[in-house]
Design an enzyme around this catalytic site. Structure first.
Site, PDB file in Angstrom:
ATOM      1  N   HIS A   1      23.404  40.887 -41.462  1.00 52.30           N
ATOM      2  CA  HIS A   1      24.351  40.685 -40.301  1.00 52.30           C
ATOM      3  C   HIS A   1      25.596  41.475 -40.681  1.00 52.30           C
ATOM      4  O   HIS A   1      26.109  41.407 -41.977  1.00 52.30           O
ATOM      5  CB  HIS A   1      24.734  39.142 -40.015  1.00 52.30           C
ATOM      6  CG  HIS A   1      23.698  38.576 -39.317  1.00 52.30           C
ATOM      7  ND1 HIS A   1      22.445  38.675 -39.563  1.00 52.30           N
ATOM      8  CD2 HIS A   1      23.516  37.777 -37.928  1.00 52.30           C
ATOM      9  CE1 HIS A   1      21.844  37.791 -38.684  1.00 52.30           C
ATOM     10  NE2 HIS A   1      22.414  37.584 -37.796  1.00 52.30           N
TER      11      HIS A   1
ATOM     12  N   LYS B   1      30.619  31.658 -28.631  1.00 54.69           N
ATOM     13  CA  LYS B   1      31.182  32.636 -27.710  1.00 54.69           C
ATOM     14  C   LYS B   1      31.147  32.307 -26.332  1.00 54.69           C
ATOM     15  O   LYS B   1      31.873  32.580 -25.629  1.00 54.69           O
ATOM     16  CB  LYS B   1      30.276  33.939 -28.004  1.00 54.69           C
ATOM     17  CG  LYS B   1      30.790  35.000 -27.226  1.00 54.69           C
ATOM     18  CD  LYS B   1      30.120  36.546 -27.713  1.00 54.69           C
ATOM     19  CE  LYS B   1      30.465  37.550 -26.907  1.00 54.69           C
ATOM     20  NZ  LYS B   1      29.636  37.955 -25.679  1.00 54.69           N
TER      21      LYS B   1
END
Length: 935
Positions: free
Chosen positions: A146, A596
């Site tokens: 990532h 998120k």
């Protein structure tokens, strides 16, 4: 600095920072004359005036001075200035790592995490309970690619060497200090001459090489030492590590994480697996050679077992090309002879893989089972012939290393998005023409019923190569690649197939059907031919070469987690897969997307509740639950101290097994130095061992848990409402893009993985969670790490639950760990700096979101302090508080410089100007280093 109190350790840390930054100043002078160093000090002093201003008017005047100074800089000077401040943070980070190493070295053995956990379990459960806990222990950190590591490996390698040199405390003005300064000065010069920015985007193979660097370091001493200490602690309390136990192994997503990454295809998967096995074979040959030096027992002095002698003769017959001189020299040393044969088998395995030849039993290894069996023959012979100490020492050490790493070093997980599987399966189903409407028009229940029937059917959906479009073939090819990999490398190389964005049982069943098509599953014996005689062989038994892992990422799916798992386990065919996999069901929980979507409070609370629901559903279905935590580095993506996070999980969730992702800058921070790597692994192993054994039932009465749950739900609901009011603000997308440098993320070339999901459109909706956190962090707003918490706590307090909040903080590990992470993020937030981004970069009509952010920040700080009883943030973490204060003096100039450079780009400057782009990216790197995380 063994035994030093905290104040002395802080003093030594400050001395280390002064030492390396003084040497940095000398480097700047050597390379640029005195002008750059003078400019660094001038900018730092003016920035300090801003942060220390007593009134708004003083602050504005100081701001103006900094702006005027930076606006006058030419781009080469701006770049050099950014590099100087960035280098300060890199060196300060290295000094902080050294301080942590000294703290670890200063602890007594009785204070070790493993020792305390083993002793507590032995007292509570006795030797049998400890033995059972150790046999179930299976911790697996999983390295991912990532994109959150901003620094190149060339930079990280130098920083590691600097830290290793700095560990030795040398008296000022001594000869040792002069030698140390000489070496540090050379390294800092080389650091300054190294390009911090990547020129090319890394490929999956590049990312694999980076992970292999750390895995190789862990293979050398860290993991063998840790496993030896675990075994010794167990033995001291009347227990032992069972033969074949693998309490710690490693995983990787690199080369297998296909979700949204077009560069990870079948060829990339093959390349990464090949690289891993090349590195694994090299490491094992080195370990075999090392053991062979010592294992020189002679049959002239001591006997060996007949089984070992027979195995040596069998190996020598199967390996005629072995080193005859070495064999002749070791004819009376059967252990060395056996190790020579083992070495030859490993070399033959590596050669077979390189040539693409099939495995030949006796001439190599397919996975680590045969290698372990050979080592156990040596161990058994030693134990039977006066060699128990060696068997339990050197040989056991290598056995445990092989159990942890195998020939593959890390087990690969493969991950793909649920929709991709449906696209491929749909084409196969539609090609048969048995249904009145296209597969794409089926509802979830209809899809589930159809897929369930196909999974249990004997027929394939396609008799030969399926006629798929490009996207369908790309999906199907990964299952063929997995089957090939298992044939080439053995069963340990890939265990799990992860289905991203799982919303229902049909999403997992679609992947299972494709796996069956590729020959990875067979749930029923092959149909017997009509001509077969009674009693004839019924055919090969059922098998499931891989398991399937639903990844629950959104709030809705977390809330429906038990329902999704229940649907899967109720399916007869799928339940057979789980049974064939040892009645273990792995479920992955995603932290990033839920954070998120709904904010940190609701994300953390729904993840906590989902774990309870999954535990209960697994128990009802008599399967063992293995949780895989997809945690990121930042608090907004589930980051924070691993030990606390493990102990904060609900009771009964852990039964010895746990997987957790290690991402980006977290990998270099945790594993750069052997002592830190050992500490982090020991923390995780000890916490899982403790939680699995000592937290099997609730520590609180039901009425208290119910009161806490009701209060936490109220906090979560109010926090989510507040967070969604912000994210739903019509100006927020434009505000976010204007007030942060998020549009620069792709230019950093941190990963082969795109920042947006393909086809997700423009704006922030399609942004992955990493750039979402990255942008807020760079601008010092850090909204994902704390926003909404104040509104949630205030709602509970207004409802008369202030006493319950205090009780939760005092007695509930989950709530205390949650608030601790929020407090750290609040301390890193600087709305004065953020305000500079806003006033300089955001048009006036778009600034309303900042007012909302500022109000919620004030509310969150006030409410958190009421719960914790502190007067200021981090009152209970004085060392961290001082560190952050020192960092601010260097972070502020970088932030002001970043704003200046962003202003130039957005005011009509050429965004393609390589000098301007480089200067801007250098500020991004520097702030990432100063904040200690990106996303």
């Amino acid at each position: 600095m063994p035994g030093l109190p905290a104040t002395d350790r802080d003093a030594q840390l400050r001395a280390d920072v002064r030492q390396v930054t003084t040497l940095l100043g000398e480097t700047l002078s050597r390379h640029h004359g005195s002008g750059l160093l003078a400019m660094v000090e001038q900018v730092r002093a003016k920035s300090k005036r801003v942060t220390g201003a007593a009134t708004n008017s003083e602050r504005e005047a100081a701001h103006a001075e900094v702006r005027d100074l930076l606006a006058a800089l030419d781009l080469p000077t701006a770049s050099a200035l950014a590099r100087a401040f960035s280098a300060y943070f890199l060196l300060a980070n290295a000094a902080e790592q050294v301080s942590r190493v000294r703290l670890i070295q200063g602890r007594g053995e009785e204070d070790g995490w493993i020792g305390r956990s083993v002793a507590d379990i032995a007292r509570a459960a006795g030797p049998d309970g400890l033995r059972a806990a150790l046999s179930a222990l299976a911790v697996r950190p999983v390295f991912t690619a990532h994109p959150t590591e901003a620094n190149r490996r060339a930079v990280l390698a130098k920083l590691r060497t600097i830290a290793e040199v700095l560990v030795e405390v040398t008296p000022p003005s001594s000869r040792a200090r002069r030698r140390q300064d000489q070496l540090l000065g050379e390294l800092i010069d080389l650091l300054w001459q190294t390009n911090e920015l990547r020129v090319h985007e890394p490929t999956p193979a590049d990312e694999a090489r980076n992970a292999l660097y750390y895995l190789g370091e862990l293979f050398e001493d860290v993991v063998p030492d840790l496993m030896a200490d675990l075994a010794a602690q167990a033995e001291a309390h009347g227990a032992f590590l069972a033969e074949g136990a693998a309490p710690l192994t490693f995983g990787t997503w690199i080369g297998g994480d296909r979700d949204g990454n077009p560069t990870v295809n079948a060829e990339a998967t093959r390349e990464v697996l090949r690289l891993q096995h090349e590195a694994g074979c090299r490491a094992l040959i080195g370990a075999i050679d090392q053991l062979s030096v010592h294992l020189s027992s002679s049959t002239e002095i001591v006997a060996v077992s007949p089984e070992l002698a027979a195995s040596v003769e069998k190996d020598l017959t199967a390996l005629p090309e072995s080193d005859h001189r070495a064999i002749a020299a070791s004819r009376d040393e059967p252990y060395r002879l056996k190790l020579l044969c083992i070495r030859a088998k490993i070399e033959a395995t590596a050669g077979r893989i390189e040539r693409g030849d099939p495995h030949q039993p006796g001439r190599g290894y397919l996975g680590s089972a045969g290698l372990l069996e050979d080592l156990r023959l040596i161990s058994a012979s030693l134990r039977a012939n006066s060699g128990s100490l060696v068997a339990g020492g050197l040989v056991a050490r290598l056995e445990r290393t092989v159990s942890a790493f195998g020939l593959h070093l890390a087990t690969m997980d493969v991950r793909e998005h649920a929709d991709v599987h449906h696209h491929a399966v749909g084409q196969l189903v539609d090609a048969i023409g048995e249904h009145a409407m296209p597969y794409a028009d089926f509802g979830r229940k209809e899809r589930r019923d159809l897929l369930s029937a196909e999974l249990q059917a004997r027929r394939p959906l396609a008799l030969s190569s399926p006629g798929l479009d490009q996207a369908g073939e790309r999906c199907y090819s990964v299952f063929r690649t997995i089957r090939e990999a298992l044939d080439v490398y053995g069963p340990q190389v890939i265990h799990s197939y992860i289905v991203s964005m799982t919303r229902g049982a049909d999403d997992v069943l679609a992947a299972a059907v494709l796996a069956r098509e590729a020959g990875l599953l067979r749930l029923r014996r092959a149909a017997r031919r009509p001509s077969a005689r009674p009693g004839a062989d019924p055919g090969p038994p059922p098998f499931a070469h891989i398991g399937f892992v639903p990844l629950l990422e959104t709030i809705d799916e977390l809330r429906r987690s038990a329902e999704v798992l229940g649907e899967l386990l109720a399916d007869r065919g799928y339940r057979q897969i789980v049974r064939l996999r040892g009645d273990v069901q792995e479920v992955m929980i995603g932290y990033s997307d839920s954070g998120k979507e709904a904010g940190i409070t609701t994300s953390q609370w729904e993840i906590h509740r989902a774990q309870r629901s999954l535990r209960d559903m697994a128990t009802r279905n008599r399967v063992r639950l293995r949780l895989f935590h997809g945690r990121g580095g930042s608090a907004g993506r589930g980051g924070g101290p691993s030990h606390d996070a493990i102990l904060a999980q609900p009771w009964g969730v852990l039964a010895g097994e746990m997987k957790v992702t290690e991402q980006g800058e977290v990998i270099s921070d945790k594993y750069a130095l052997p002592a830190l790597a050992r500490e982090n692994l020991e923390l995780s192993v000890a916490a899982v061992l403790r939680a699995s054994t000592l937290h099997r039932t609730s520590r609180q009465p039901d009425h208290r848990v119910a009161a806490w749950d009701e209060c936490m739900t109220m906090v979560s609901d109010a926090a989510c409402t507040s967070y969604r009011r912000l994210t739903g603000h019509p100006d927020l997308p434009a505000y976010f893009l204007a007030s942060t440098p998020v549009d620069q993320l792709a230019s950093l070339k941190m990963s082969s993985r795109p920042a947006k999901r393909p086809g997700s459109g423009t704006g922030i909706a399609g942004l992955r969670a990493i750039p979402w956190v990255f942008g807020w962090t760079q601008s010092r707003q850090i909204v994902p790490g704390w926003f909404g918490v104040g509104s949630g706590l205030a709602a509970a307090r207004a409802a008369g639950l202030g006493g319950v909040l205090a009780d939760m903080h005092a007695n509930w590990h989950f709530f205390r760990a949650f608030l601790s992470n929020v407090e750290m993020t609040l301390a890193k937030t600087d709305l004065s700096i953020a305000g500079h981004y806003v006033t300089s970069l955001v048009p006036a009509h778009l600034r309303q979101p900042f007012t909302i952010i500022r109000d919620e920040y004030d509310r969150t700080v006030a409410e958190l302090l009421q719960v914790t009883g502190e007067r200021e943030l981090l009152d209970d973490a004085a060392g961290l508080k001082r560190t952050l204060a020192v960092r601010d003096a260097y972070l502020a100039p970088l932030s002001y410089l970043q704003v200046e450079l962003l202003s130039r780009v957005r005011a009509g400057g050429d965004p393609g100007d390589p000098v301007l782009q480089r200067a801007l990216l250098l500020t991004v790197n520097g702030i990432a280093a100063g904040m200690r995380n990106t996303g």
